[in-house]
Enzyme design. Structure first.
Site, PDB file in Angstrom:
ATOM      1  CG  ASP A   1      -2.174   1.000   1.641  1.00  0.00           C
ATOM      2  OD1 ASP A   1      -1.731   1.344   0.097  1.00  0.00           O
ATOM      3  OD2 ASP A   1      -2.499   1.478   2.459  1.00  0.00           O
ATOM      4  CG  LEU A   2       4.542   1.697  -0.918  1.00  0.00           C
ATOM      5  CD1 LEU A   2       6.351   0.956  -1.540  1.00  0.00           C
ATOM      6  CD2 LEU A   2       4.788   1.668   0.480  1.00  0.00           C
ATOM      7  CE  LYS A   3      -3.261   5.359   0.250  1.00  0.00           C
ATOM      8  NZ  LYS A   3      -2.774   4.639   1.592  1.00  0.00           N
ATOM      9  CG  PHE A   4       3.554   3.879  -6.757  1.00  0.00           C
ATOM     10  CD1 PHE A   4       4.938   3.814  -5.512  1.00  0.00           C
ATOM     11  CD2 PHE A   4       3.509   2.234  -6.741  1.00  0.00           C
ATOM     12  CE1 PHE A   4       5.842   2.930  -5.151  1.00  0.00           C
ATOM     13  CE2 PHE A   4       4.044   1.471  -6.331  1.00  0.00           C
ATOM     14  CZ  PHE A   4       5.636   1.649  -5.746  1.00  0.00           C
ATOM     15  CG  HIS A   5      -0.116  10.980  -7.286  1.00  0.00           C
ATOM     16  ND1 HIS A   5      -1.304  12.307  -6.293  1.00  0.00           N
ATOM     17  CD2 HIS A   5      -0.789  11.204  -8.484  1.00  0.00           C
ATOM     18  CE1 HIS A   5      -2.044  12.681  -7.529  1.00  0.00           C
ATOM     19  NE2 HIS A   5      -1.044  12.417  -8.797  1.00  0.00           N
ATOM     20  CG  ASP A   6       6.753  10.589  -9.690  1.00  0.00           C
ATOM     21  OD1 ASP A   6       6.421  11.244 -10.245  1.00  0.00           O
ATOM     22  OD2 ASP A   6       7.430  10.617  -8.810  1.00  0.00           O
TER      23      ASP A   6
ATOM     24  N   PRO B   1       3.324   9.680 -15.371  1.00  0.00           N
ATOM     25  CG  PRO B   1       1.865   9.331 -17.349  1.00  0.00           C
ATOM     26  CD  PRO B   1       3.307   9.985 -16.573  1.00  0.00           C
ATOM     27  CG  HIS B   2       9.834   6.651 -17.459  1.00  0.00           C
ATOM     28  ND1 HIS B   2       9.500   5.761 -18.192  1.00  0.00           N
ATOM     29  CD2 HIS B   2      10.525   6.618 -16.221  1.00  0.00           C
ATOM     30  CE1 HIS B   2      10.968   5.162 -18.029  1.00  0.00           C
ATOM     31  NE2 HIS B   2      11.352   5.957 -17.475  1.00  0.00           N
ATOM     32  CB  THR B   3       8.013   8.521 -12.274  1.00  0.00           C
ATOM     33  OG1 THR B   3       9.560   8.920 -12.899  1.00  0.00           O
ATOM     34  CG2 THR B   3       8.750   7.683 -10.680  1.00  0.00           C
TER      35      THR B   3
ATOM     36  CB  THR C   1     -12.171   7.923   3.846  1.00  0.00           C
ATOM     37  OG1 THR C   1     -10.584   7.786   4.421  1.00  0.00           O
ATOM     38  CG2 THR C   1     -12.235   7.127   2.547  1.00  0.00           C
TER      39      THR C   1
ATOM     40  NE  ARG D   1     -11.975   0.642  14.704  1.00  0.00           N
ATOM     41  CZ  ARG D   1     -11.231   0.483  13.467  1.00  0.00           C
ATOM     42  NH1 ARG D   1     -10.555  -0.916  13.030  1.00  0.00           N
ATOM     43  NH2 ARG D   1     -10.087   1.016  13.748  1.00  0.00           N
TER      44      ARG D   1
ATOM     45  N   GLY E   1      -6.524  -3.340  10.607  1.00  0.00           N
ATOM     46  CA  GLY E   1      -5.328  -2.945  11.572  1.00  0.00           C
ATOM     47  C   GLY E   1      -5.535  -3.279  13.249  1.00  0.00           C
ATOM     48  NE  ARG E   2      -6.116   1.714  14.403  1.00  0.00           N
ATOM     49  CZ  ARG E   2      -6.414   2.943  14.532  1.00  0.00           C
ATOM     50  NH1 ARG E   2      -6.010   3.787  14.693  1.00  0.00           N
ATOM     51  NH2 ARG E   2      -7.500   3.517  13.126  1.00  0.00           N
TER      52      ARG E   2
HETATM   53  O1  C5P Z   1      -6.346   0.020  12.323  1.00  0.00           O
HETATM   54  P1  C5P Z   1      -7.277   0.534  11.110  1.00  0.00           P
HETATM   55  O2  C5P Z   1      -8.424  -0.922  10.893  1.00  0.00           O
HETATM   56  O3  C5P Z   1      -8.412   1.628  11.077  1.00  0.00           O
HETATM   57  O4  C5P Z   1      -6.739   0.091   9.835  1.00  0.00           O
HETATM   58  C1  C5P Z   1      -6.928   0.546   8.877  1.00  0.00           C
HETATM   59  C2  C5P Z   1      -6.430   0.273   8.145  1.00  0.00           C
HETATM   60  O5  C5P Z   1      -6.484   1.240   6.091  1.00  0.00           O
HETATM   61  C3  C5P Z   1      -4.771   1.019   7.355  1.00  0.00           C
HETATM   62  O6  C5P Z   1      -3.181   0.818   7.530  1.00  0.00           O
HETATM   63  C4  C5P Z   1      -4.690   2.201   7.321  1.00  0.00           C
HETATM   64  O7  C5P Z   1      -4.262   3.721   7.360  1.00  0.00           O
HETATM   65  C5  C5P Z   1      -6.172   2.114   5.735  1.00  0.00           C
HETATM   66  N1  C5P Z   1      -6.739   3.207   4.947  1.00  0.00           N
HETATM   67  C6  C5P Z   1      -8.327   3.381   5.778  1.00  0.00           C
HETATM   68  N2  C5P Z   1      -9.161   4.420   5.580  1.00  0.00           N
HETATM   69  C7  C5P Z   1      -8.563   4.855   3.717  1.00  0.00           C
HETATM   70  C8  C5P Z   1      -7.364   3.926   3.589  1.00  0.00           C
HETATM   71  C9  C5P Z   1      -6.347   3.456   4.269  1.00  0.00           C
HETATM   72  O8  C5P Z   1      -8.681   2.934   7.207  1.00  0.00           O
HETATM   73  N3  C5P Z   1      -8.837   5.161   3.347  1.00  0.00           N
END
Ligand code: C5P
Length: 232
Positions: free
Chosen positions: A60-65, A67-69, A119, A180, A209-210
């Site tokens: 998840d590095l969300k490249f934005h540059d 086109p070539h790069t 978001t 959640r 994540g959490r």
């Molecule tokens: O801990 P949690 O469940 O909130 O983590 C959600 C993951 O999703 C994180 O890595 C966060 O950066 C990513 N994310 C997000 N909302 C987005 C895009 C990515 O929470 N709109």
């Protein structure tokens, strides 16, 4: 068994912490997301290693540059053996097409998805950067552009999923954070859905994540979520 629809976000500040969770995980039970923090700390070697262990990695590095790069960066990511990677739809159609074309002939072509509107950006934030329309209008427009470029899907909120599923068809991947499980503290996420709700609204994969990584027993949390979604 079809591989898991759960993508665990490895939002850790260092490799050791990430590994202490990963050691408990089975690649058949979950996929892993490596984002900017862990990648910048632990680098490509960790990603390569996890991929070699059989984990499906979403880079998840969300490249934005230009086109070539972006095309070259996507190839570099694919060479690490990742399963999925993402770019910014705001980079435009030619950037997205360049990324798509760069990966087309890769021997292990990853799923290529785009981020539309972050978001974290509300109506006021969009106006500040000169974008007209509501966040929802912009998400839909960028999602359609992503599909036109030939990408596999987008990251989106579960709330947006029904409208996007309708507009984009059933093959397009919707990857959904902001999840959640019932009864879990939403923390900084504003509009959350339970894993069941997100899948019912059309999500293909859940980024979590959490609720897993910060749980007293992460494996128990993962298994509880699996049980919750097993019949969706
Ligand atoms: O801990 P949690 O469940 O909130 O983590 C959600 C993951 O999703 C994180 O890595 C966060 O950066 C990513 N994310 C997000 N909302 C987005 C895009 C990515 O929470 N709109």
């Amino acid at each position: 068994m079809e591989k898991s629809r759960i993508i665990i976000a490895l939002d850790y500040p260092n490799e050791e912490q990430a590994l202490s969770l990963i050691r408990q995980l089975d690649p058949a039970q979950c996929r892993l997301k490596v984002g900017k923090e862990l990648f910048t700390r632990a680098g490509p070697s960790l990603v390569k290693r996890l991929a070699a262990q059989g984990f499906s990695i979403f880079l998840d590095l969300k490249f934005h540059d230009i086109p070539h790069t972006v095309a070259r960066a996507c190839l570099a990511a694919a060479d690490l053996g990742v399963w999925m990677l993402n770019i910014h739809a705001l980079g435009g159609l030619s950037m997205m097409k360049a990324a798509q074309e760069a990966l087309a002939n890769h021997p292990s072509r990853p799923q290529l998805i785009a981020v539309t509107v972050l978001t974290s950006m509300d109506q006021a934030a969009l106006s500040q950067i000169g974008l007209a329309g509501t966040p929802e209008d912009n998400v839909l427009q960028l999602a359609l552009l992503t599909q036109e470029a030939g990408l596999n899907g987008i990251v989106c909120s579960g709330q947006e999923a029904p409208v996007l599923r309708q507009a984009l068809g059933k093959e397009f991947l919707l990857v959904t954070p902001g999840i959640r499980p019932a009864g879990v503290d939403p923390k900084d996420q504003q509009r959350v859905l339970t894993p069941r709700e997100a899948l019912a609204k059309g999500a293909n994969y859940l980024v979590i994540g959490r609720p897993i990584t910060a749980a007293p027993d992460p494996m128990m949390a993962l298994r509880a979520i699996e049980a919750e979604i097993s019949n969706v």
